[in-house]
Design a protein around this motif. Sequence first.
Motif, PDB file in Angstrom:
ATOM      1  N   SER A 102     -12.726   4.424  -2.621  1.00  0.00           N
ATOM      2  CA  SER A 102     -12.929   5.677  -1.899  1.00  0.00           C
ATOM      3  C   SER A 102     -14.333   6.251  -2.040  1.00  0.00           C
ATOM      4  CB  SER A 102     -11.899   6.716  -2.336  1.00  0.00           C
ATOM      5  OG  SER A 102     -12.019   6.992  -3.714  1.00  0.00           O
ATOM      6  N   GLU A 160      -7.065   4.058  -5.576  1.00  0.00           N
ATOM      7  CA  GLU A 160      -8.177   4.507  -4.734  1.00  0.00           C
ATOM      8  C   GLU A 160      -9.511   3.907  -5.186  1.00  0.00           C
ATOM      9  OE1 GLU A 160      -7.949   7.148  -2.232  1.00  0.00           O
ATOM     10  OE2 GLU A 160      -6.229   8.339  -2.835  1.00  0.00           O
ATOM     11  N   GLN A 213     -10.719   4.511  -9.278  1.00  0.00           N
ATOM     12  CA  GLN A 213     -11.781   4.930  -8.371  1.00  0.00           C
ATOM     13  C   GLN A 213     -13.137   4.851  -9.074  1.00  0.00           C
ATOM     14  OE1 GLN A 213     -11.189   8.772  -6.565  1.00  0.00           O
ATOM     15  NE2 GLN A 213     -13.312   8.962  -5.966  1.00  0.00           N
ATOM     16  N   SER A 261       0.847  -1.192   0.000  1.00  0.00           N
ATOM     17  CA  SER A 261       0.000   0.000   0.000  1.00  0.00           C
ATOM     18  C   SER A 261       0.882   1.241   0.000  1.00  0.00           C
ATOM     19  CB  SER A 261      -0.919   0.028   1.220  1.00  0.00           C
ATOM     20  OG  SER A 261      -1.958  -0.913   1.104  1.00  0.00           O
ATOM     21  N   THR A 298      -3.853   4.713  -1.638  1.00  0.00           N
ATOM     22  CA  THR A 298      -5.014   5.064  -0.841  1.00  0.00           C
ATOM     23  C   THR A 298      -4.694   6.203   0.124  1.00  0.00           C
ATOM     24  OG1 THR A 298      -6.702   4.226   0.698  1.00  0.00           O
ATOM     25  CG2 THR A 298      -4.496   3.283   0.884  1.00  0.00           C
TER      26      THR A 298
END
Length: 252
Positions: free
Chosen positions: A159, A156, A85, A39, A188
């Motif tokens: 999110s 992401e 995302q 991450s 993230t």
Amino acid sequence: MGIKSIGSHLQVKGVRKQFGNVEVLKRLDLEIKPGEFVSIVGRSGCGKSTLLRLLAGLDVPTEGEVLLDEERVRGIHPDTRILFQDARLLPWKSVIANVQIGARNGDKARAEEALRLVGLEHKAKEWPSVLSGGQRQRIALARALAGSPRLLLLDEPLSALDALTRIEMQELIERIWQEQQFSAILVTHDVSEAVALADRIVLIKNGAIAIDIPVHLPRPRERNSDFAYYEKLILDHLMERGAPASVLAVSP
């Protein structure tokens, strides 16, 4: 035939990225071993999304090189898939047709198997417009898995989801990663999400790696005191509380 994958070996060697007079990344060195889940966290504008674009082959370094299985990355590799995302589904195509886009040669059998992996095989003939946000992200994940990736980049991807759906997606991604053994890199803002999923957490500050921490927690992970230890450790460095940032290898 099952969707099988063995993770790619990724190396970042002295990578610097500059846009005009602005140096976004400052000679980074980073290695992701085959099958590892890493991450990348940091404040907005720290350079983490730029790094992900370099790893994906969507951009090229100003200096240095990115190597995927010992070969320099030049454009998107056929063994690399990206989950954004926004699910980015084509509204005029059915669910199964959207997933087939990610499969090599549009292989329908692989697309169907990928849908089974994410638990949405019963939605194959539906249109994206009738799906919930969580379902659309599952379809986007299936599209990526249909290509049997050796490297999965996650920008992401959770999110925009509500808290419960986000946890469900985290668990799904973790389970499939353990089964498929691909390498995974998650960008993230959510420190808790990073701790929940990663073998290692890399914190980027001002274009440089501030800390690189292995996460020594058993899977599946419980949000207990050890989990909280890692959250606080990352947040303290992110918020510049306590000791100055340095490259560390720590355990609770």
